[in-house]
Design a protein around this motif. Structure first.
Motif, PDB file in Angstrom:
ATOM      1  N   GLU A   1      17.306  -5.995  -0.785  1.00 53.61           N
ATOM      2  CA  GLU A   1      17.119  -5.448  -2.125  1.00 53.61           C
ATOM      3  C   GLU A   1      18.200  -4.416  -2.456  1.00 53.61           C
ATOM      4  N   LEU A   2      18.594  -3.618  -1.475  1.00 55.32           N
ATOM      5  CA  LEU A   2      19.670  -2.653  -1.720  1.00 55.32           C
ATOM      6  C   LEU A   2      20.968  -3.379  -2.082  1.00 55.32           C
ATOM      7  N   ASP A   3      21.235  -4.472  -1.392  1.00 52.56           N
ATOM      8  CA  ASP A   3      22.426  -5.264  -1.719  1.00 52.56           C
ATOM      9  C   ASP A   3      22.354  -5.768  -3.157  1.00 52.56           C
TER      10      ASP A   3
ATOM     11  N   THR B   1       0.842  -1.196   0.000  1.00 55.61           N
ATOM     12  CA  THR B   1       0.000   0.000   0.000  1.00 55.61           C
ATOM     13  C   THR B   1       0.880   1.250   0.000  1.00 55.61           C
ATOM     14  N   PRO B   2       0.301   2.421  -0.340  1.00 52.76           N
ATOM     15  CA  PRO B   2       1.087   3.668  -0.254  1.00 52.76           C
ATOM     16  C   PRO B   2       1.663   3.906   1.137  1.00 52.76           C
ATOM     17  N   ALA B   3       0.925   3.551   2.178  1.00 46.30           N
ATOM     18  CA  ALA B   3       1.441   3.745   3.541  1.00 46.30           C
ATOM     19  C   ALA B   3       2.671   2.874   3.786  1.00 46.30           C
ATOM     20  N   GLN B   4       2.638   1.636   3.312  1.00 48.11           N
ATOM     21  CA  GLN B   4       3.797   0.762   3.459  1.00 48.11           C
ATOM     22  C   GLN B   4       4.977   1.260   2.631  1.00 48.11           C
ATOM     23  N   MET B   5       4.681   1.825   1.455  1.00 48.88           N
ATOM     24  CA  MET B   5       5.755   2.355   0.626  1.00 48.88           C
ATOM     25  C   MET B   5       6.349   3.624   1.228  1.00 48.88           C
ATOM     26  N   ARG B   6       5.562   4.367   1.996  1.00 52.56           N
ATOM     27  CA  ARG B   6       6.130   5.528   2.700  1.00 52.56           C
ATOM     28  C   ARG B   6       7.185   5.055   3.695  1.00 52.56           C
ATOM     29  N   ASP B   7       6.887   3.958   4.392  1.00 53.32           N
ATOM     30  CA  ASP B   7       7.884   3.391   5.310  1.00 53.32           C
ATOM     31  C   ASP B   7       9.127   2.958   4.543  1.00 53.32           C
ATOM     32  N   CYS B   8       8.918   2.396   3.357  1.00 54.72           N
ATOM     33  CA  CYS B   8      10.048   1.991   2.518  1.00 54.72           C
ATOM     34  C   CYS B   8      10.910   3.198   2.158  1.00 54.72           C
ATOM     35  N   LEU B   9      10.270   4.300   1.785  1.00 53.19           N
ATOM     36  CA  LEU B   9      11.015   5.517   1.449  1.00 53.19           C
ATOM     37  C   LEU B   9      11.809   6.030   2.643  1.00 53.19           C
ATOM     38  N   ARG B  10      11.204   5.960   3.823  1.00 54.87           N
ATOM     39  CA  ARG B  10      11.926   6.411   5.024  1.00 54.87           C
ATOM     40  C   ARG B  10      13.177   5.584   5.241  1.00 54.87           C
ATOM     41  N   GLU B  11      13.066   4.272   4.996  1.00 56.91           N
ATOM     42  CA  GLU B  11      14.237   3.414   5.125  1.00 56.91           C
ATOM     43  C   GLU B  11      15.316   3.796   4.113  1.00 56.91           C
TER      44      GLU B  11
ATOM     45  N   GLU C   1      15.466  -8.209  12.724  1.00 57.38           N
ATOM     46  CA  GLU C   1      14.323  -8.979  13.201  1.00 57.38           C
ATOM     47  C   GLU C   1      13.015  -8.492  12.596  1.00 57.38           C
ATOM     48  N   HIS C   2      13.032  -7.285  12.088  1.00 54.09           N
ATOM     49  CA  HIS C   2      11.843  -6.759  11.417  1.00 54.09           C
ATOM     50  C   HIS C   2      11.904  -7.197   9.959  1.00 54.09           C
ATOM     51  N   ALA C   3      10.976  -8.035   9.523  1.00 52.82           N
ATOM     52  CA  ALA C   3      11.062  -8.677   8.204  1.00 52.82           C
ATOM     53  C   ALA C   3      11.083  -7.663   7.071  1.00 52.82           C
ATOM     54  N   HIS C   4      10.295  -6.602   7.169  1.00 54.77           N
ATOM     55  CA  HIS C   4      10.246  -5.635   6.068  1.00 54.77           C
ATOM     56  C   HIS C   4      11.565  -4.900   5.933  1.00 54.77           C
ATOM     57  N   GLU C   5      12.132  -4.483   7.067  1.00 53.34           N
ATOM     58  CA  GLU C   5      13.391  -3.752   7.018  1.00 53.34           C
ATOM     59  C   GLU C   5      14.520  -4.643   6.516  1.00 53.34           C
ATOM     60  N   ALA C   6      14.490  -5.901   6.927  1.00 51.46           N
ATOM     61  CA  ALA C   6      15.509  -6.833   6.437  1.00 51.46           C
ATOM     62  C   ALA C   6      15.372  -7.016   4.933  1.00 51.46           C
ATOM     63  N   GLY C   7      14.130  -7.038   4.456  1.00 52.42           N
ATOM     64  CA  GLY C   7      13.904  -7.166   3.017  1.00 52.42           C
ATOM     65  C   GLY C   7      14.434  -5.982   2.250  1.00 52.42           C
TER      66      GLY C   7
ATOM     67  N   ASN D   1      29.093   2.156  10.682  1.00 50.42           N
ATOM     68  CA  ASN D   1      28.236   1.176  11.342  1.00 50.42           C
ATOM     69  C   ASN D   1      26.920   0.960  10.611  1.00 50.42           C
ATOM     70  N   VAL D   2      26.898   1.251   9.289  1.00 46.72           N
ATOM     71  CA  VAL D   2      25.659   1.040   8.545  1.00 46.72           C
ATOM     72  C   VAL D   2      25.246  -0.428   8.599  1.00 46.72           C
ATOM     73  N   GLN D   3      26.212  -1.307   8.371  1.00 46.82           N
ATOM     74  CA  GLN D   3      25.898  -2.737   8.384  1.00 46.82           C
ATOM     75  C   GLN D   3      25.382  -3.164   9.752  1.00 46.82           C
ATOM     76  N   ALA D   4      26.004  -2.653  10.807  1.00 46.24           N
ATOM     77  CA  ALA D   4      25.574  -3.014  12.155  1.00 46.24           C
ATOM     78  C   ALA D   4      24.169  -2.495  12.436  1.00 46.24           C
ATOM     79  N   MET D   5      23.894  -1.280  11.963  1.00 44.28           N
ATOM     80  CA  MET D   5      22.571  -0.701  12.167  1.00 44.28           C
ATOM     81  C   MET D   5      21.498  -1.550  11.496  1.00 44.28           C
ATOM     82  N   VAL D   6      21.769  -1.956  10.251  1.00 44.28           N
ATOM     83  CA  VAL D   6      20.789  -2.769   9.526  1.00 44.28           C
ATOM     84  C   VAL D   6      20.640  -4.129  10.189  1.00 44.28           C
ATOM     85  N   ALA D   7      21.770  -4.710  10.605  1.00 45.35           N
ATOM     86  CA  ALA D   7      21.710  -6.028  11.233  1.00 45.35           C
ATOM     87  C   ALA D   7      20.899  -5.969  12.526  1.00 45.35           C
ATOM     88  N   ALA D   8      21.011  -4.856  13.261  1.00 41.64           N
ATOM     89  CA  ALA D   8      20.280  -4.719  14.517  1.00 41.64           C
ATOM     90  C   ALA D   8      18.776  -4.687  14.292  1.00 41.64           C
ATOM     91  N   ARG D   9      18.384  -4.285  13.092  1.00 42.09           N
ATOM     92  CA  ARG D   9      16.950  -4.216  12.782  1.00 42.09           C
ATOM     93  C   ARG D   9      16.458  -5.440  12.005  1.00 42.09           C
TER      94      ARG D   9
END
Length: 294
Positions: A113-115, A69-79, A103-109, A93-101
């Motif tokens: 995709e960026l990789d 949804t657009p709301a979910q894509m807004r979260d994607c843009l924030r990421e 556990e959240h499936a969307h953020e990990a996804g 510490n970008v890698q560490a920051m991402v790794a710390a998050r």
């Protein structure tokens, strides 16, 4: 013919490549081809630049039944904005920051995709054990997020280009020492903008390095009758045998002074061995030639 009606009457959907809707990126001769629209990856409407929101740009095309949804894509843009800001600050510490998050499936996804974008590796094949419908769903989710990433890159480049152009307009004489031509004895800005903008243009031209990945993402979301329209082809498509006889090239209203030529290629020839796009799918391209008077 009314523009809205004529778009519906066309047997094909025509989309600019690689420019996405709402970024502020300029496309040569766009106003001469109102039938060609820009792909919109389902972001919130207020994310589009002011020109598009004011109706100054070409119409958008949003694929049906997008997974997010657009709301979910807004979260994607924030990421994406957060990720980009971290890179710009040169944080280690970008890698560490991402790794710390993670556990959240969307953020990990998003990170995955960026990789993939950075590696230019395309979409990896889904495991055999995953049901077909689940594979299609995940492919569409990946595609929508990848298009958001390309959208963000294009908007960032357009914002920088617009800023440089504004500086050139509002600060007379800036860059005179850089552009002064002793042979022609002309003013520095007579020939256009300062060299910085020219360098940005060259950088923008190199952006088509990722065009295959962008195309793959688009193909996962758009219908079979989509035609991708180019005003400047990537170097590795310049030898493709384009022809004015292709029906989808002839179906696009082409103003006098322009030439519309088409080519239909199999996905296997464009995305060999790296794609979830069916290899037998026909991918249609139209190349627009410059006006004869140019």
């Amino acid at each position: 013919m009314d523009e809205a009606v004529s778009k519906e009457a066309l047997p094909y959907i025509y989309l600019w490549m690689p420019a996405l809707y709402g970024t502020g990126m300029k496309v040569a001769h766009e106003k001469s081809f109102p039938m060609v629209r820009r792909l919109w990856p389902g972001l919130p409407q207020d994310a589009a630049c002011e020109a598009e929101n004011d109706g100054a740009g070409n119409a958008m095309y949003q694929p049906e039944n997008l997974p997010y949804t657009p709301a979910q894509m807004r979260d994607c843009l924030r990421e994406l904005e957060s990720f980009s800001a971290d890179l710009a600050r040169g944080r280690d510490n970008v890698q560490a920051m991402v790794a710390a998050r993670a556990e959240h499936a969307h953020e990990a996804g998003i990170r995955k995709e960026l990789d993939e974008v950075e590696a230019l590796g395309g979409s990896s094949a889904m495991p055999v054990s995953v049901p077909d419908e689940e594979a299609v769903k995940k492919q569409r989710e990946r595609a929508q997020r990848l298009l958001a990433w390309f959208w963000y890159q294009q908007k960032t480049l357009a914002d920088i280009d617009n800023l440089v152009a504004r500086v050139n307009r509002e600060v007379p004489g800036l860059g005179s020492d850089l552009r002064y031509d002793k042979d022609e004895e002309q003013e520095a800005l007579d020939a256009g903008v300062i060299p910085l903008f020219e360098e940005l243009e060259e950088d923008s031209a190199k952006a088509d390095t990722n065009w295959r990945l962008l195309l793959e993402a688009a193909l996962a979301l758009v219908p079979e009758n989509t035609v991708f329209v180019w005003t400047r082809l990537p170097e590795d498509l310049e030898d493709v045998p384009f022809s004015a006889q292709e029906d989808f090239a002839q179906s696009l209203p082409c103003p006098e002074g322009f030439a519309c030529e088409g080519a239909g290629l199999k996905a296997a020839d464009l995305l060999p061995g790296i794609s979830n796009v069916p290899q037998e799918r026909t991918v249609r391209f139209v190349r627009l030639a410059m006006p004869a008077s140019r």
